[in-house]
Write a protein that holds these residues in place. Structure first.
Motif, mmCIF file in Angstrom:
data_model
loop_
_atom_site.group_PDB
_atom_site.id
_atom_site.type_symbol
_atom_site.label_atom_id
_atom_site.label_comp_id
_atom_site.label_asym_id
_atom_site.label_seq_id
_atom_site.Cartn_x
_atom_site.Cartn_y
_atom_site.Cartn_z
ATOM 1 N N SER A 224 -21.532 37.812 34.455
ATOM 2 C CA SER A 224 -20.167 38.234 34.733
ATOM 3 C C SER A 224 -20.114 39.735 34.980
ATOM 4 N N SER A 225 -19.367 40.141 35.999
ATOM 5 C CA SER A 225 -19.241 41.571 36.300
ATOM 6 C C SER A 225 -18.583 42.337 35.155
ATOM 7 N N ASN A 226 -17.902 41.629 34.267
ATOM 8 C CA ASN A 226 -17.267 42.274 33.112
ATOM 9 C C ASN A 226 -18.293 42.816 32.128
ATOM 10 N N PHE A 227 -19.551 42.433 32.284
ATOM 11 C CA PHE A 227 -20.586 42.865 31.345
ATOM 12 C C PHE A 227 -21.628 43.764 32.008
ATOM 13 N N ILE B 77 -14.518 48.198 27.827
ATOM 14 C CA ILE B 77 -14.624 46.757 27.556
ATOM 15 C C ILE B 77 -15.927 46.453 26.826
ATOM 16 N N LEU B 78 -17.014 47.036 27.308
ATOM 17 C CA LEU B 78 -18.310 46.804 26.669
ATOM 18 C C LEU B 78 -18.406 47.519 25.326
ATOM 19 N N GLN B 79 -17.818 48.691 25.206
ATOM 20 C CA GLN B 79 -17.815 49.390 23.919
ATOM 21 C C GLN B 79 -17.134 48.531 22.859
ATOM 22 N N HIS B 80 -16.020 47.927 23.228
ATOM 23 C CA HIS B 80 -15.291 47.073 22.286
ATOM 24 C C HIS B 80 -16.083 45.815 21.959
ATOM 25 N N ILE C 205 -19.321 49.507 19.785
ATOM 26 C CA ILE C 205 -19.933 50.831 19.917
ATOM 27 C C ILE C 205 -18.826 51.888 19.864
ATOM 28 N N SER C 206 -18.868 52.751 18.891
ATOM 29 C CA SER C 206 -17.823 53.756 18.709
ATOM 30 C C SER C 206 -18.108 55.007 19.535
ATOM 31 N N LYS D 127 -27.331 61.377 29.956
ATOM 32 C CA LYS D 127 -26.249 61.354 30.937
ATOM 33 C C LYS D 127 -25.602 59.979 31.002
ATOM 34 N N THR D 128 -26.306 58.961 30.491
ATOM 35 C CA THR D 128 -25.784 57.589 30.487
ATOM 36 C C THR D 128 -25.918 57.001 29.089
ATOM 37 N N PRO D 129 -25.207 57.535 28.103
ATOM 38 C CA PRO D 129 -25.388 57.105 26.717
ATOM 39 C C PRO D 129 -25.071 55.637 26.464
ATOM 40 N N LEU D 130 -23.994 55.122 27.079
ATOM 41 C CA LEU D 130 -23.645 53.723 26.843
ATOM 42 C C LEU D 130 -24.700 52.794 27.430
ATOM 43 N N GLU D 131 -25.160 53.082 28.632
ATOM 44 C CA GLU D 131 -26.239 52.285 29.233
ATOM 45 C C GLU D 131 -27.458 52.261 28.319
ATOM 46 N N ASP D 132 -27.809 53.424 27.785
ATOM 47 C CA ASP D 132 -29.012 53.528 26.961
ATOM 48 C C ASP D 132 -28.842 52.796 25.631
#
Length: 204
Positions: free
Chosen positions: A78-81, A171-174, A178-179, A189-194
């Protein structure tokens, strides 16, 4: 543009895989209205197809593609993820390294890919949350020979879209709990991806 060698993405992952492992990501850029995203990881051809939501898309659609293209590894997410194409490349690198070292979370690479995007080892949960839905756009991940990927492209061409973006990061943080504090501790430069890649890496 020369190939880029990308080492494993987290200290946790390095405990699972050998330190000398590198993932060569070689992007291939095509022009035109139907731009194709093709690249290589561990010398395997990969293509990402962005597909639009439609009433005829369901699990049987995916099954029929796998039957018609038995030599291609095919998975839908899903593109949402998905945050970006780079996010996809990082997760795929984890799955393909796991395959190389016989450490897949499932017997099939396509299932391992789904589980790592979902951050879980529960197949039913991964399918429920990330699988095909008639109300969502999705990304079709395919791994195979260039000849087979070209045939697959022609097959699904009517369903393709040229959307540049995926989901909202919040959406993915929730979903993954992930706070902002977690994000701020990552020097990248891409903390959430990592962080998502690290979660995918440590699944056992």
């Amino acid at each position: 543009r020369p190939p880029r060698s990308t080492p494993l993405y987290s200290s946790a992952a390095s405990d699972v895989y050998k330190r000398q492992d590198f993932v060569n990501i070689i992007p291939v850029i095509h022009g035109g209205s139907n731009q194709r995203m093709k690249f290589k990881i561990l010398n395997q051809n990969i293509e990402l197809f962005k597909c639009k939501k439609t009433k005829i898309i369901n699990s049987s659609f995916l099954d029929s593609l796998r039957i018609e293209f038995p030599d291609v590894v095919i998975q839908a997410i899903s593109s949402n993820f998905i945050l970006s194409n780079e996010h996809v490349k990082k997760i795929l690198s984890v799955s393909m390294l796991a395959q190389k070292h016989n450490l897949l979370l499932s017997k099939k690479l396509e299932t391992d890919i789904l589980l790592r995007f979902a951050g879980t080892t529960q197949i039913s949960d991964a399918i429920k949350n990330l699988g095909l839905a008639t109300s969502q756009n999705f990304l079709l991940i395919s791994i195979g020979t260039n000849k087979s990927l070209n045939k697959l492209y022609k097959k699904i061409l009517p369903n393709l879209i040229n959307a540049d973006s995926y989901t909202n990061p919040k959406i993915l943080q929730h979903y993954f709990k992930i706070s902002k504090k977690n994000i701020d501790t990552i020097n990248s430069k891409t903390p959430l991806e990592d962080l998502l890649t690290e979660k995918a890496s440590i699944l056992v």
